[in-house]
Design a protein around this motif. Structure first.
Motif, short mmCIF file in Angstrom:
data_model
loop_
_atom_site.label_atom_id
_atom_site.label_comp_id
_atom_site.label_asym_id
_atom_site.label_seq_id
_atom_site.Cartn_x
_atom_site.Cartn_y
_atom_site.Cartn_z
N PRO A 1 -0.24 17.43 -16.00
CA PRO A 1 -0.08 18.83 -16.42
C PRO A 1 -0.98 19.82 -15.69
O PRO A 1 -0.66 21.00 -15.62
N THR A 2 -2.12 19.37 -15.15
CA THR A 2 -3.01 20.28 -14.43
C THR A 2 -3.24 19.77 -13.00
O THR A 2 -3.07 18.58 -12.72
N VAL A 3 -3.63 20.68 -12.14
CA VAL A 3 -3.91 20.31 -10.75
C VAL A 3 -5.13 19.39 -10.68
O VAL A 3 -5.15 18.39 -9.94
N VAL A 4 -6.14 19.68 -11.48
CA VAL A 4 -7.35 18.85 -11.49
C VAL A 4 -7.00 17.44 -11.96
O VAL A 4 -7.47 16.44 -11.39
N GLY A 5 -6.17 17.32 -12.96
CA GLY A 5 -5.73 16.01 -13.44
C GLY A 5 -4.95 15.26 -12.38
O GLY A 5 -5.09 14.04 -12.23
N ALA B 1 0.83 -1.21 0.00
CA ALA B 1 0.00 0.00 0.00
C ALA B 1 0.86 1.26 0.00
O ALA B 1 0.60 2.21 -0.76
N ILE B 2 1.90 1.26 0.83
CA ILE B 2 2.79 2.43 0.88
C ILE B 2 3.51 2.62 -0.44
O ILE B 2 3.61 3.74 -0.96
N GLY B 3 4.00 1.53 -1.01
CA GLY B 3 4.69 1.62 -2.30
C GLY B 3 3.78 2.11 -3.42
O GLY B 3 4.17 2.94 -4.23
N TRP B 4 2.56 1.57 -3.45
CA TRP B 4 1.63 1.98 -4.50
C TRP B 4 1.23 3.45 -4.34
O TRP B 4 1.14 4.19 -5.32
N MET B 5 1.01 3.89 -3.11
CA MET B 5 0.66 5.29 -2.91
C MET B 5 1.81 6.22 -3.29
O MET B 5 1.59 7.32 -3.79
N TYR B 6 3.04 5.76 -3.09
CA TYR B 6 4.21 6.54 -3.53
C TYR B 6 4.19 6.69 -5.05
O TYR B 6 4.39 7.79 -5.57
N VAL B 7 3.94 5.59 -5.73
CA VAL B 7 3.89 5.63 -7.21
C VAL B 7 2.76 6.53 -7.68
O VAL B 7 2.94 7.34 -8.60
N VAL B 8 1.60 6.41 -7.06
CA VAL B 8 0.44 7.22 -7.46
C VAL B 8 0.71 8.70 -7.19
O VAL B 8 0.34 9.56 -7.99
N THR B 9 1.36 9.01 -6.09
CA THR B 9 1.69 10.40 -5.79
C THR B 9 2.63 10.97 -6.84
O THR B 9 2.44 12.11 -7.30
N LEU B 10 3.62 10.20 -7.26
CA LEU B 10 4.51 10.67 -8.32
C LEU B 10 3.78 10.81 -9.65
O LEU B 10 4.05 11.75 -10.41
N MET B 11 2.87 9.89 -9.93
CA MET B 11 2.07 10.01 -11.16
C MET B 11 1.22 11.27 -11.13
O MET B 11 1.12 12.00 -12.14
#
Length: 89
Positions: free
Chosen positions: A20-24, A5-15
């Motif tokens: 390009p936009t804050v909403v995205g 879970a921690i690893g996946w949330m790290y990846v998602v945070t970087l994604m």
């Protein structure tokens, strides 16, 4: 499971940070991170919730455990309702 879970949330945070936009970024974070993990953790905890509900159902209102008595079934008034062996007394 926590390390995944921690690893996946790290990846998602970087994604989300590379969107390009804050909403995205917000949609990516919630769509790929928060929403799927909330579903997974809910499903993973169903066995624990079922066990807690069964344990709570087996206790009386004051918190003491219910001890079944052989040959008797507790009635609605809390007393013992007789069975066929003792003549229904």
């Amino acid at each position: 499971m926590w390390i995944v879970a921690i690893g996946w949330m790290y990846v998602v945070t970087l994604m989300a940070a590379t969107e390009p936009t804050v909403v995205g970024g917000i949609m990516t974070f919630f769509g790929y991170g928060v929403l799927p993990f909330s579903i997974v953790f809910y499903l993973a905890g169903s066995r624990r919730r079922r066990a807690r509900a069964a344990q709570a159902a087996s206790r009386t209102a004051d918190g003491t455990p219910v001890v079944p008595v052989a040959g008797h079934v507790a009635g609605a008034d809390g007393g013992a309702a007789g069975d066929a062996r003792d003549g229904g007394r």
